[in-house]
Design a protein around this motif. Structure first.
Motif, PDB file in Angstrom:
ATOM      1  N   VAL A 153      46.466  30.188  36.497  1.00 27.92           N
ATOM      2  CA  VAL A 153      45.225  30.193  36.885  1.00 27.92           C
ATOM      3  C   VAL A 153      44.852  31.532  37.075  1.00 27.92           C
ATOM      4  O   VAL A 153      45.957  32.305  37.904  1.00 27.92           O
ATOM      5  CB  VAL A 153      44.875  29.475  38.195  1.00 27.92           C
ATOM      6  CG1 VAL A 153      43.571  29.842  39.018  1.00 27.92           C
ATOM      7  CG2 VAL A 153      45.042  27.858  37.996  1.00 27.92           C
ATOM      8  N   HIS A 154      43.877  32.070  36.626  1.00 25.10           N
ATOM      9  CA  HIS A 154      43.434  33.537  36.805  1.00 25.10           C
ATOM     10  C   HIS A 154      42.318  33.794  37.954  1.00 25.10           C
ATOM     11  O   HIS A 154      41.435  33.190  37.878  1.00 25.10           O
ATOM     12  CB  HIS A 154      42.848  34.001  35.420  1.00 25.10           C
ATOM     13  CG  HIS A 154      42.532  35.382  35.368  1.00 25.10           C
ATOM     14  ND1 HIS A 154      42.046  36.135  34.496  1.00 25.10           N
ATOM     15  CD2 HIS A 154      42.792  36.506  36.180  1.00 25.10           C
ATOM     16  CE1 HIS A 154      41.689  37.500  34.500  1.00 25.10           C
ATOM     17  NE2 HIS A 154      42.216  37.765  35.859  1.00 25.10           N
ATOM     18  N   LEU A 155      42.808  34.493  38.894  1.00 22.18           N
ATOM     19  CA  LEU A 155      42.120  34.711  40.087  1.00 22.18           C
ATOM     20  C   LEU A 155      41.429  36.085  40.045  1.00 22.18           C
ATOM     21  O   LEU A 155      42.167  37.175  39.821  1.00 22.18           O
ATOM     22  CB  LEU A 155      42.579  34.324  41.380  1.00 22.18           C
ATOM     23  CG  LEU A 155      43.152  32.652  41.546  1.00 22.18           C
ATOM     24  CD1 LEU A 155      43.864  32.862  42.978  1.00 22.18           C
ATOM     25  CD2 LEU A 155      41.782  31.958  41.812  1.00 22.18           C
ATOM     26  N   ARG A 156      40.073  36.246  40.517  1.00 22.98           N
ATOM     27  CA  ARG A 156      39.712  37.641  40.903  1.00 22.98           C
ATOM     28  C   ARG A 156      38.939  37.468  42.454  1.00 22.98           C
ATOM     29  O   ARG A 156      38.438  36.653  42.680  1.00 22.98           O
ATOM     30  CB  ARG A 156      38.337  38.056  39.743  1.00 22.98           C
ATOM     31  CG  ARG A 156      38.934  38.561  38.550  1.00 22.98           C
ATOM     32  CD  ARG A 156      38.010  39.533  37.872  1.00 22.98           C
ATOM     33  NE  ARG A 156      38.496  40.023  36.582  1.00 22.98           N
ATOM     34  CZ  ARG A 156      38.016  39.775  35.480  1.00 22.98           C
ATOM     35  NH1 ARG A 156      37.158  38.983  35.468  1.00 22.98           N
ATOM     36  NH2 ARG A 156      38.690  40.408  34.560  1.00 22.98           N
ATOM     37  N   ALA A 157      39.241  38.583  43.127  1.00 24.61           N
ATOM     38  CA  ALA A 157      38.827  38.843  44.447  1.00 24.61           C
ATOM     39  C   ALA A 157      38.538  40.067  44.976  1.00 24.61           C
ATOM     40  O   ALA A 157      38.753  40.995  44.317  1.00 24.61           O
ATOM     41  CB  ALA A 157      39.910  38.062  45.557  1.00 24.61           C
ATOM     42  N   ALA A 158      37.795  40.217  45.952  1.00 23.71           N
ATOM     43  CA  ALA A 158      37.571  41.538  46.486  1.00 23.71           C
ATOM     44  C   ALA A 158      38.596  42.425  46.754  1.00 23.71           C
ATOM     45  O   ALA A 158      38.593  43.739  46.667  1.00 23.71           O
ATOM     46  CB  ALA A 158      36.256  41.409  47.561  1.00 23.71           C
ATOM     47  N   ASP A 159      39.278  41.867  47.547  1.00 23.58           N
ATOM     48  CA  ASP A 159      40.716  42.512  48.037  1.00 23.58           C
ATOM     49  C   ASP A 159      41.868  41.543  48.332  1.00 23.58           C
ATOM     50  O   ASP A 159      41.683  40.236  48.047  1.00 23.58           O
ATOM     51  CB  ASP A 159      40.330  43.113  49.273  1.00 23.58           C
ATOM     52  CG  ASP A 159      39.617  42.247  50.570  1.00 23.58           C
ATOM     53  OD1 ASP A 159      39.982  41.059  50.476  1.00 23.58           O
ATOM     54  OD2 ASP A 159      38.891  42.872  51.183  1.00 23.58           O
TER      55      ASP A 159
ATOM     56  N   GLY B  95      32.586  44.470  43.078  1.00 25.10           N
ATOM     57  CA  GLY B  95      33.476  44.518  44.067  1.00 25.10           C
ATOM     58  C   GLY B  95      34.898  43.597  43.967  1.00 25.10           C
ATOM     59  O   GLY B  95      35.408  43.621  44.847  1.00 25.10           O
ATOM     60  N   TRP B  96      34.930  43.036  42.848  1.00 23.05           N
ATOM     61  CA  TRP B  96      35.877  41.921  42.796  1.00 23.05           C
ATOM     62  C   TRP B  96      36.963  42.611  41.934  1.00 23.05           C
ATOM     63  O   TRP B  96      37.168  42.161  40.788  1.00 23.05           O
ATOM     64  CB  TRP B  96      35.532  40.946  42.262  1.00 23.05           C
ATOM     65  CG  TRP B  96      34.742  39.828  43.175  1.00 23.05           C
ATOM     66  CD1 TRP B  96      33.720  40.332  44.357  1.00 23.05           C
ATOM     67  CD2 TRP B  96      34.732  38.594  43.232  1.00 23.05           C
ATOM     68  NE1 TRP B  96      33.442  39.401  44.698  1.00 23.05           N
ATOM     69  CE2 TRP B  96      33.875  38.015  44.392  1.00 23.05           C
ATOM     70  CE3 TRP B  96      35.710  37.403  42.687  1.00 23.05           C
ATOM     71  CZ2 TRP B  96      33.801  36.927  44.890  1.00 23.05           C
ATOM     72  CZ3 TRP B  96      35.275  36.067  42.959  1.00 23.05           C
ATOM     73  CH2 TRP B  96      34.436  35.887  44.006  1.00 23.05           C
ATOM     74  N   THR B  97      37.726  43.798  42.531  1.00 23.25           N
ATOM     75  CA  THR B  97      38.723  44.535  42.010  1.00 23.25           C
ATOM     76  C   THR B  97      40.178  43.858  42.049  1.00 23.25           C
ATOM     77  O   THR B  97      41.046  44.610  41.236  1.00 23.25           O
ATOM     78  CB  THR B  97      38.580  45.954  42.335  1.00 23.25           C
ATOM     79  OG1 THR B  97      39.080  45.753  43.854  1.00 23.25           O
ATOM     80  CG2 THR B  97      37.231  46.381  42.149  1.00 23.25           C
ATOM     81  N   THR B  98      40.500  42.884  42.812  1.00 23.77           N
ATOM     82  CA  THR B  98      41.834  42.397  42.810  1.00 23.77           C
ATOM     83  C   THR B  98      42.055  41.131  41.954  1.00 23.77           C
ATOM     84  O   THR B  98      41.123  40.210  42.141  1.00 23.77           O
ATOM     85  CB  THR B  98      41.918  42.138  44.373  1.00 23.77           C
ATOM     86  OG1 THR B  98      42.000  43.157  45.206  1.00 23.77           O
ATOM     87  CG2 THR B  98      43.534  41.613  44.550  1.00 23.77           C
ATOM     88  N   GLU B  99      42.928  41.239  41.285  1.00 26.08           N
ATOM     89  CA  GLU B  99      43.127  39.912  40.282  1.00 26.08           C
ATOM     90  C   GLU B  99      44.689  39.390  40.324  1.00 26.08           C
ATOM     91  O   GLU B  99      45.524  40.437  40.521  1.00 26.08           O
ATOM     92  CB  GLU B  99      42.568  40.067  38.934  1.00 26.08           C
ATOM     93  CG  GLU B  99      43.020  41.137  38.220  1.00 26.08           C
ATOM     94  CD  GLU B  99      42.529  41.068  36.887  1.00 26.08           C
ATOM     95  OE1 GLU B  99      41.854  40.146  36.162  1.00 26.08           O
ATOM     96  OE2 GLU B  99      41.880  42.348  36.563  1.00 26.08           O
ATOM     97  N   ALA B 100      44.804  38.263  39.859  1.00 28.14           N
ATOM     98  CA  ALA B 100      46.211  37.627  40.115  1.00 28.14           C
ATOM     99  C   ALA B 100      46.183  36.684  39.198  1.00 28.14           C
ATOM    100  O   ALA B 100      45.199  36.081  38.645  1.00 28.14           O
ATOM    101  CB  ALA B 100      46.617  37.174  41.441  1.00 28.14           C
ATOM    102  N   PHE B 101      47.398  36.308  38.702  1.00 21.91           N
ATOM    103  CA  PHE B 101      47.663  35.198  37.801  1.00 21.91           C
ATOM    104  C   PHE B 101      48.485  34.237  38.641  1.00 21.91           C
ATOM    105  O   PHE B 101      49.715  34.532  39.112  1.00 21.91           O
ATOM    106  CB  PHE B 101      48.344  35.515  36.359  1.00 21.91           C
ATOM    107  CG  PHE B 101      47.222  36.142  35.521  1.00 21.91           C
ATOM    108  CD1 PHE B 101      46.646  35.440  34.639  1.00 21.91           C
ATOM    109  CD2 PHE B 101      47.239  37.436  35.539  1.00 21.91           C
ATOM    110  CE1 PHE B 101      45.820  35.815  33.747  1.00 21.91           C
ATOM    111  CE2 PHE B 101      46.276  38.072  34.547  1.00 21.91           C
ATOM    112  CZ  PHE B 101      45.603  37.383  33.891  1.00 21.91           C
TER     113      PHE B 101
ATOM    114  N   VAL C  29      38.616  32.658  37.472  1.00 28.11           N
ATOM    115  CA  VAL C  29      37.934  32.991  36.246  1.00 28.11           C
ATOM    116  C   VAL C  29      38.792  32.286  35.063  1.00 28.11           C
ATOM    117  O   VAL C  29      37.956  32.555  33.980  1.00 28.11           O
ATOM    118  CB  VAL C  29      37.641  34.574  35.857  1.00 28.11           C
ATOM    119  CG1 VAL C  29      36.926  35.094  37.157  1.00 28.11           C
ATOM    120  CG2 VAL C  29      39.332  35.195  36.075  1.00 28.11           C
ATOM    121  N   GLY C  30      39.515  31.647  35.099  1.00 27.04           N
ATOM    122  CA  GLY C  30      40.192  31.074  33.889  1.00 27.04           C
ATOM    123  C   GLY C  30      41.439  30.284  34.419  1.00 27.04           C
ATOM    124  O   GLY C  30      42.205  30.581  35.425  1.00 27.04           O
TER     125      GLY C  30
END
Length: 152
Positions: free
Chosen positions: A106-112, A62-68, A93-94
């Motif tokens: 910074v690489h982030l992953r989140a649910a929404d 369920g972690w489909t949203t990501e950003a740098f 995640v990085g």
């Protein structure tokens, strides 16, 4: 440590499937299972192979949203300080030091988006962060777990 073509092939096979048996790998590189095990043990002892892990599909959990996120830091913030702070946030995640205007990426992953915003706010609250600039990922075009040529 000297890494030959067989070692490189073994590494590529383990990157593709860390659960592959020594016998399976041996068949692919023309070695016996014990010979593959000796090479893997040597690569581990030398720190070339640092470990084995499961690769989880972020969408499946369920972690489909990501950003740098570019981080801009105060004064003499060290890479070590950034790394320690990044590890405190499960959405990271990085994290990388980079050239250019920003001090780190910074690489982030989140649910929404709401979860991403909350994670970003927590990251911005780190005492050394003066500002951030975020880019949200729309789609993944290329993703590779390996290092260098696959040897495939």
């Amino acid at each position: 440590m000297q890494i030959d073509a067989v070692d490189q092939r073994i590494i590529a096979l383990l990157v593709a499937d860390a659960r592959a048996s020594y016998a399976d790998i041996g068949t692919r590189v023309s070695l016996s299972a014990p010979a593959v095990k000796r090479r893997v043990d040597r690569l581990r002892a030398a720190g070339v192979i640092r470990g084995f892990t499961a690769v989880v599909d972020p969408a499946a959990v369920g972690w489909t949203t990501e950003a740098f996120v570019e981080l801009f830091c105060a004064g003499r913030t060290t890479p070590a300080q950034i790394g320690v702070a990044a590890r405190r946030h499960p959405e990271v995640v990085g994290a990388y030091t980079v050239s250019g205007e920003a001090d780190a990426l910074v690489h982030l992953r989140a649910a929404d988006i709401a979860h991403l915003e909350a994670a970003l706010e927590r990251l911005r609250a780190e005492p050394f962060v003066t500002s951030t600039r975020s880019t949200i990922v729309l789609s993944r075009l290329v993703e590779s777990p390996g290092v260098g040529p696959s040897g495939g």
